[in-house]
Design a protein around this motif. Structure first.
Motif, PDB file in Angstrom:
ATOM      1  N   LEU A 288     107.246  89.742 -10.525  1.00  0.00           N
ATOM      2  CA  LEU A 288     107.454  90.346 -11.710  1.00  0.00           C
ATOM      3  C   LEU A 288     106.508  89.801 -12.861  1.00  0.00           C
ATOM      4  CD1 LEU A 288     111.140  91.737 -11.336  1.00  0.00           C
ATOM      5  CD2 LEU A 288     109.065  93.217 -11.811  1.00  0.00           C
ATOM      6  N   ALA A 289     106.684  88.467 -12.709  1.00  0.00           N
ATOM      7  CA  ALA A 289     106.165  87.353 -13.994  1.00  0.00           C
ATOM      8  C   ALA A 289     104.652  87.596 -13.745  1.00  0.00           C
ATOM      9  CB  ALA A 289     106.561  86.129 -13.813  1.00  0.00           C
ATOM     10  N   GLN A 290     104.098  87.453 -12.774  1.00  0.00           N
ATOM     11  CA  GLN A 290     102.733  87.777 -12.573  1.00  0.00           C
ATOM     12  C   GLN A 290     101.953  89.141 -12.839  1.00  0.00           C
ATOM     13  OE1 GLN A 290     100.935  86.387  -8.837  1.00  0.00           O
ATOM     14  NE2 GLN A 290     102.739  84.685  -8.518  1.00  0.00           N
ATOM     15  N   ALA A 291     103.228  89.996 -12.831  1.00  0.00           N
ATOM     16  CA  ALA A 291     102.711  91.429 -13.320  1.00  0.00           C
ATOM     17  C   ALA A 291     103.022  91.616 -14.788  1.00  0.00           C
ATOM     18  CB  ALA A 291     103.488  92.503 -12.291  1.00  0.00           C
ATOM     19  N   GLY A 292     103.357  90.655 -15.599  1.00  0.00           N
ATOM     20  CA  GLY A 292     103.824  90.877 -16.790  1.00  0.00           C
ATOM     21  C   GLY A 292     105.055  91.616 -17.061  1.00  0.00           C
TER      22      GLY A 292
ATOM     23  N   ASP B  14     106.443  83.630 -20.847  1.00  0.00           N
ATOM     24  CA  ASP B  14     105.319  82.687 -21.099  1.00  0.00           C
ATOM     25  C   ASP B  14     104.168  83.953 -20.969  1.00  0.00           C
ATOM     26  OD1 ASP B  14     103.900  80.387 -22.061  1.00  0.00           O
ATOM     27  OD2 ASP B  14     102.955  80.321 -20.273  1.00  0.00           O
ATOM     28  N   ARG B  15     103.963  84.485 -19.890  1.00  0.00           N
ATOM     29  CA  ARG B  15     102.826  85.294 -19.802  1.00  0.00           C
ATOM     30  C   ARG B  15     102.845  86.580 -20.541  1.00  0.00           C
ATOM     31  NH1 ARG B  15     100.879  84.900 -13.829  1.00  0.00           N
ATOM     32  NH2 ARG B  15     101.806  82.880 -13.110  1.00  0.00           N
ATOM     33  N   ALA B  16     104.061  86.895 -20.953  1.00  0.00           N
ATOM     34  CA  ALA B  16     104.051  88.112 -21.727  1.00  0.00           C
ATOM     35  C   ALA B  16     104.047  87.612 -23.270  1.00  0.00           C
ATOM     36  CB  ALA B  16     105.267  88.915 -21.616  1.00  0.00           C
ATOM     37  N   ALA B  17     104.180  86.448 -23.422  1.00  0.00           N
ATOM     38  CA  ALA B  17     104.330  85.784 -24.820  1.00  0.00           C
ATOM     39  C   ALA B  17     105.550  86.329 -25.387  1.00  0.00           C
ATOM     40  CB  ALA B  17     103.013  86.177 -25.755  1.00  0.00           C
ATOM     41  N   GLN B  18     106.586  86.319 -24.886  1.00  0.00           N
ATOM     42  CA  GLN B  18     108.082  86.429 -25.489  1.00  0.00           C
ATOM     43  C   GLN B  18     108.851  85.317 -25.814  1.00  0.00           C
ATOM     44  OE1 GLN B  18     108.784  89.789 -26.181  1.00  0.00           O
ATOM     45  NE2 GLN B  18     106.874  90.505 -25.834  1.00  0.00           N
TER      46      GLN B  18
END
Length: 128
Positions: A83-87, A124-128
């Motif tokens: 899920l992290a890799q998919a944003g 972090d990946r979604a800049a949240q």
């Protein structure tokens, strides 16, 4: 159940997730026990670059839950990571929260440091 599990591993590795899903559900519907090792290989056989990786990880986790089977910690962590890799940070935190608050009631193990790190990576990946 072992033959179904190995067939599902082969299908998952060949990017035939629909066929892998049918094999696993057929085994479970017939009350066959698919070895956890085969299920783990099904999960890791799908390349993380596959756009359906996160959906597959959730399918595996939720299928075990629906059948009241224990969901290994590695499955939960893989789902959070996918899920992290998919944003999809909200869904990643939903899995983490389910582990934290409802864990044993949902046949989930309590999260570990890998679980929390994967969820933080999602933010972090979604800049949240």
């Amino acid at each position: 159940g072992t033959a179904y599990g190995l067939g599902a591993v082969a299908c998952a590795g060949a990017d035939q997730l629909g066929r892998a899903q049918v094999l696993l559900e057929s085994a479970w519907d017939a009350a066959l026990s698919v070895p956890t090792s085969a299920l783990a290989r099904c999960l890791t056989a799908v390349p993380t670059s596959n756009s359906q990786h996160w959906q597959w990880a959730l399918f595996m986790m939720q299928s075990l839950q629906r059948r009241s089977l224990k969901v290994p910690l590695t499955f939960c962590n893989s789902a959070i990571d996918a899920l992290a890799q998919a944003g999809r940070w909200q869904q990643a935190f939903s899995v983490l929260d389910g582990m934290r608050t409802g864990g044993l009631d949902n046949n989930l193990e309590m999260p570990d440091v890998i679980s929390f790190n994967a969820a933080l990576s999602a933010c972090d990946r979604a800049a949240q």
